[in-house]
Design a protein around this motif. Structure first.
Motif, PDB file in Angstrom:
ATOM      1  N   GLY A   3     -23.364  39.244   7.318  1.00 44.99           N
ATOM      2  CA  GLY A   3     -24.365  40.293   7.423  1.00 44.99           C
ATOM      3  C   GLY A   3     -24.453  41.092   6.145  1.00 44.99           C
ATOM      4  N   CYS A   4     -24.977  42.291   6.286  1.00 46.80           N
ATOM      5  CA  CYS A   4     -25.186  43.174   5.145  1.00 46.80           C
ATOM      6  C   CYS A   4     -23.887  43.454   4.398  1.00 46.80           C
ATOM      7  N   ASP A   5     -22.832  43.749   5.111  1.00 43.13           N
ATOM      8  CA  ASP A   5     -21.570  44.102   4.472  1.00 43.13           C
ATOM      9  C   ASP A   5     -21.026  42.956   3.626  1.00 43.13           C
ATOM     10  N   ILE A   6     -21.117  41.753   4.127  1.00 44.39           N
ATOM     11  CA  ILE A   6     -20.619  40.583   3.404  1.00 44.39           C
ATOM     12  C   ILE A   6     -21.483  40.320   2.175  1.00 44.39           C
ATOM     13  N   LEU A   7     -22.815  40.387   2.342  1.00 40.52           N
ATOM     14  CA  LEU A   7     -23.704  40.145   1.212  1.00 40.52           C
ATOM     15  C   LEU A   7     -23.503  41.209   0.128  1.00 40.52           C
ATOM     16  N   LEU A   8     -23.325  42.456   0.534  1.00 35.17           N
ATOM     17  CA  LEU A   8     -23.087  43.527  -0.436  1.00 35.17           C
ATOM     18  C   LEU A   8     -21.780  43.285  -1.191  1.00 35.17           C
ATOM     19  N   GLN A   9     -20.747  42.879  -0.482  1.00 34.63           N
ATOM     20  CA  GLN A   9     -19.465  42.584  -1.120  1.00 34.63           C
ATOM     21  C   GLN A   9     -19.619  41.417  -2.099  1.00 34.63           C
ATOM     22  N   MET A  10     -20.339  40.379  -1.698  1.00 41.42           N
ATOM     23  CA  MET A  10     -20.568  39.231  -2.577  1.00 41.42           C
ATOM     24  C   MET A  10     -21.350  39.654  -3.820  1.00 41.42           C
ATOM     25  N   HIS A  11     -22.301  40.540  -3.630  1.00 42.12           N
ATOM     26  CA  HIS A  11     -23.080  41.060  -4.757  1.00 42.12           C
ATOM     27  C   HIS A  11     -22.162  41.834  -5.708  1.00 42.12           C
ATOM     28  N   GLN A  12     -21.322  42.686  -5.162  1.00 37.60           N
ATOM     29  CA  GLN A  12     -20.462  43.538  -5.980  1.00 37.60           C
ATOM     30  C   GLN A  12     -19.396  42.768  -6.746  1.00 37.60           C
TER      31      GLN A  12
END
Length: 159
Positions: free
Chosen positions: A123-132
Motif C-alpha cells: 500500500g501507500c506506506d510500502i510505496l513511500l518507503q520504497m520511494h525513500q
C-alpha cells in the motif's frame, strides 16, 4: 535534496486532493471502475487478469485525477514524481465487490494497493518507503521504466 523533490515531498505530506501541482491524469493512465467484472464466480482469476494486464496497476479510492483519500493521493503523487504515466487505475469506490475482492486477493486489508508486473507490492506506506530508500527506482527499472528522479539527479549533479 533538490527544490523540486523537496516540493514534491511536501506535497505528499499534505495529503490533499491535487496536492503537488497540475492535473494528475497522465497520458497513459487508464481508469476503470464499475463493470470490471471482479464479482461473481472466478473472482480470483478475474483479479489475477487485472493485475497482470499492465506493468503498473493501482487499486485506489477515487481516480488519479481525483483521489478520494490521502493515501491514494500519495500513491498517485509518488508515481507521478517518478514519471510513471502509463498505468491502470481501478477505483474501488465504484464497485464494492472489487473493493472487497482485491483485499481478499492480496490478503492485504487496506486500499490503495500497488502491483508491479503482476506482483503485489503493498500500500501507500510500502510505496513511500520504497520511494525513500531508492528501491522504487530499481523496481521500475526492472519493468523498463526509467524513473524521472534519475534525470533530476543527473541535472543536479551537472550543476
Amino acid at each position: 535534496m533538490s527544490g523540486t523533490l523537496r516540493r514534491a515531498a511536501a506535497a505528499l505530506l499534505r495529503w490533499g486532493p491535487g496536492a503537488g501541482g497540475v492535473g494528475l491524469r497522465g497520458a497513459g493512465v487508464r481508469a476503470a471502475g464499475a463493470g470490471t467484472g471482479a464479482g461473481g464466480g472466478g473472482q480470483a482469476e478475474q483479479l489475477d487478469a487485472l493485475v497482470k494486464k499492465d506493468k503498473v496497476v493501482v487499486f485506489l479510492k477515487g481516480t488519479p485525477e481525483q483521489p478520494q483519500c490521502g493515501f491514494s493521493n500519495a500513491v498517485v503523487q509518488i508515481l507521478r514524481l517518478h514519471g510513471v504515466r502509463d498505468y491502470a487505475a481501478y477505483n474501488v469506490l465504484d464497485d464494492p465487490e472489487l473493493r472487497q475482492g482485491i483485499k481478499d486477493y492480496s490478503n492485504w486489508p487496506t486500499i490503495p494497493q500497488v502491483y508491479l508486473n503482476g506482483e503485489f507490492v503493498g500500500g501507500c506506506d510500502i510505496l513511500l518507503q520504497m520511494h525513500q530508500n531508492g528501491d522504487l527506482v530499481e523496481e521500475l527499472k526492472k519493468l523498463g521504466i526509467r524513473s524521472a528522479l534519475l534525470d533530476e539527479k543527473k541535472d543536479e549533479d551537472s550543476k
